[in-house]
Design a protein around this motif. Structure first.
Motif, mmCIF file in Angstrom:
data_model
loop_
_atom_site.group_PDB
_atom_site.id
_atom_site.type_symbol
_atom_site.label_atom_id
_atom_site.label_comp_id
_atom_site.label_asym_id
_atom_site.label_seq_id
_atom_site.Cartn_x
_atom_site.Cartn_y
_atom_site.Cartn_z
ATOM 1 N N ASN A 121 -31.759 19.637 10.331
ATOM 2 C CA ASN A 121 -32.790 20.362 11.085
ATOM 3 C C ASN A 121 -32.952 21.820 10.686
ATOM 4 O O ASN A 121 -33.204 22.668 11.536
ATOM 5 C CB ASN A 121 -32.500 20.337 12.601
ATOM 6 N N LEU A 122 -32.805 22.129 9.409
ATOM 7 C CA LEU A 122 -33.084 23.506 8.981
ATOM 8 C C LEU A 122 -34.599 23.716 8.992
ATOM 9 O O LEU A 122 -35.367 22.766 8.858
ATOM 10 C CB LEU A 122 -32.539 23.756 7.573
ATOM 11 N N PHE A 123 -35.016 24.976 9.186
ATOM 12 C CA PHE A 123 -36.444 25.272 9.116
ATOM 13 C C PHE A 123 -36.866 25.209 7.646
ATOM 14 O O PHE A 123 -36.383 26.008 6.838
ATOM 15 C CB PHE A 123 -36.741 26.653 9.695
ATOM 16 N N PRO A 124 -37.764 24.271 7.272
ATOM 17 C CA PRO A 124 -38.040 24.041 5.850
ATOM 18 C C PRO A 124 -38.773 25.200 5.163
ATOM 19 O O PRO A 124 -38.640 25.378 3.961
ATOM 20 C CB PRO A 124 -38.923 22.778 5.859
ATOM 21 N N HIS A 125 -39.508 25.993 5.960
ATOM 22 C CA HIS A 125 -40.305 27.067 5.365
ATOM 23 C C HIS A 125 -39.540 28.389 5.308
ATOM 24 O O HIS A 125 -40.090 29.418 4.962
ATOM 25 C CB HIS A 125 -41.597 27.244 6.164
ATOM 26 N N MET A 126 -38.257 28.358 5.668
ATOM 27 C CA MET A 126 -37.440 29.576 5.637
ATOM 28 C C MET A 126 -36.324 29.423 4.623
ATOM 29 O O MET A 126 -35.785 28.327 4.436
ATOM 30 C CB MET A 126 -36.791 29.821 7.005
ATOM 31 N N THR A 127 -35.949 30.530 4.005
ATOM 32 C CA THR A 127 -34.808 30.504 3.092
ATOM 33 C C THR A 127 -33.525 30.307 3.897
ATOM 34 O O THR A 127 -33.521 30.381 5.130
ATOM 35 C CB THR A 127 -34.673 31.833 2.319
ATOM 36 N N VAL A 128 -32.446 30.084 3.159
ATOM 37 C CA VAL A 128 -31.142 29.909 3.784
ATOM 38 C C VAL A 128 -30.809 31.107 4.673
ATOM 39 O O VAL A 128 -30.456 30.961 5.850
ATOM 40 C CB VAL A 128 -30.078 29.718 2.672
ATOM 41 N N SER A 169 -35.149 22.545 0.804
ATOM 42 C CA SER A 169 -35.498 21.440 -0.104
ATOM 43 C C SER A 169 -34.853 21.598 -1.476
ATOM 44 O O SER A 169 -34.805 20.643 -2.249
ATOM 45 C CB SER A 169 -37.014 21.355 -0.257
ATOM 46 N N GLN A 170 -34.368 22.804 -1.771
ATOM 47 C CA GLN A 170 -33.732 23.029 -3.071
ATOM 48 C C GLN A 170 -32.228 22.786 -3.015
ATOM 49 O O GLN A 170 -31.528 23.008 -3.999
ATOM 50 C CB GLN A 170 -33.993 24.479 -3.531
ATOM 51 N N LEU A 171 -31.731 22.358 -1.848
ATOM 52 C CA LEU A 171 -30.288 22.160 -1.671
ATOM 53 C C LEU A 171 -29.956 20.681 -1.492
ATOM 54 O O LEU A 171 -30.787 19.900 -1.034
ATOM 55 C CB LEU A 171 -29.799 22.910 -0.426
ATOM 56 N N SER A 172 -28.728 20.324 -1.825
ATOM 57 C CA SER A 172 -28.253 18.962 -1.546
ATOM 58 C C SER A 172 -28.025 18.818 -0.044
ATOM 59 O O SER A 172 -27.967 19.817 0.697
ATOM 60 C CB SER A 172 -26.932 18.718 -2.280
#
Ligand code: ADP
Ligand code: MG
Length: 273
Positions: A121-128, A169-172
């Protein structure tokens, strides 16, 4: 919040009494006609790891969600740090009745409990980094500079300093779950609840998440973990609880997985090991 009067100790070598951090007393949950939790009793000591095992549908998630007030309690009581959650006793016409807490009081109680879910449930439009500072800045009112500085230390703790400006989306999956843990820690919880945190991960990514959890446990975090990872349970748990059919069937120290007393627990272990 009535405390029993302290009794003078008659023992000479009495251990200092440690107040359990979470006390679950005869807790019930009903969804309409469906009786999901049927009188759960459990005590969780500060700075310990409790692992909850049990088959699908036994009520594990429901119990965690009740501790964090994502579900209401329909019977019994949960106390965290000596305070009843969700309700407060008030005097009405000479009787003590339970009154539902205001949203603000619920928010105050929830503020020190972190939760990590199977789906990150990370916010997809935000960076880490943006994911991690979101709640500290916008919910807790922390200054952005401080939140960023803290976020970098949490990222280091979960081994992702080099991913600060990546998008989810760029992370495993394993990396995303470690970010989710960092995001929960950023709110300075003193209790962390994990609901099958590794169940959605490819097998080779499970270890990196469990190792972050182990680190948290070593740092003294009070943790309640629903998982099927028996190895983790055996190594890290101070207490293991086996639930089935909405009740605690067995509980004890980690070695209960080696000596299951009931047929239900034996069957369960045979299926997951
Ligand atoms: P577990 O996490 O052990 O798999 P759950 O706590 O998710 O079990 O679910 C226990 C039971 O409660 C299941 O039968 C499930 O279908 C039911 N349940 C869970 N949430 C709800 C809900 N919001 N409404 C109705 N039934 C629910
Ligand atoms: Mg569940």
């Amino acid at each position: 919040n009535v405390q029993p009067a302290a009794q003078p100790s008659t023992q000479t070598n009495a251990q200092p009494a440690v107040q359990p951090q979470i006390v679950i007393t005869d807790v019930h949950k009903e969804y309409g006609d469906l009786h999901v939790l049927k009188g759960v009793n459990l005590e969780i000591q500060p700075s310990t790891v409790t692992v909850i095992l049990g088959p699908s549908g036994s009520g594990k998630s429901t119990l965690l969600r009740m501790i964090n007030q994502l579900e209401t309690i329909t019977g019994g009581e949960i106390d965290v740090d000596g305070e009843m959650i969700g309700y407060k006793p008030v005097q009405r016409g000479g009787q003590t009745v339970l009154q539902t807490l205001s949203d603000k009081e619920v928010a105050r109680q929830r503020a020190h409990i972190g939760m990590v879910f199977q789906k990150f449930n990370l916010f997809p439009h935000m960076t880490v980094l943006e994911n991690i500072i979101e709640a500290p800045v916008h919910v807790a009112g922390m200054k952005k500079e401080q939140a960023l500085a803290e976020a970098r230390t949490y990222l280091e703790m979960v081994g992702l300093s080099d991913r600060a400006n990546h998008y989810p989306s760029q992370l495993s999956g394993g990396q995303q779950q470690r970010v989710a843990i960092a995001r929960a820690i950023a709110m300075h919880p003193d209790i962390m609840l994990f609901d099958e945190p590794t169940s959605a991960l490819d097998p080779e990514l499970v270890g990196e998440v469990l190792s972050v959890m182990r680190k948290l446990a070593d740092d003294g975090m009070t943790m309640v973990v629903v998982t099927h990872e028996i190895g983790f349970a055996r190594e890290v748990a101070d207490q293991i609880v086996f639930m089935d059919g909405g009740v605690v069937v067995e509980s004890g120290t980690a070695d209960i997985v080696d000596h299951p007393q009931t047929e239900r627990f034996q069957e369960f272990l045979k299926a997951v090991l």
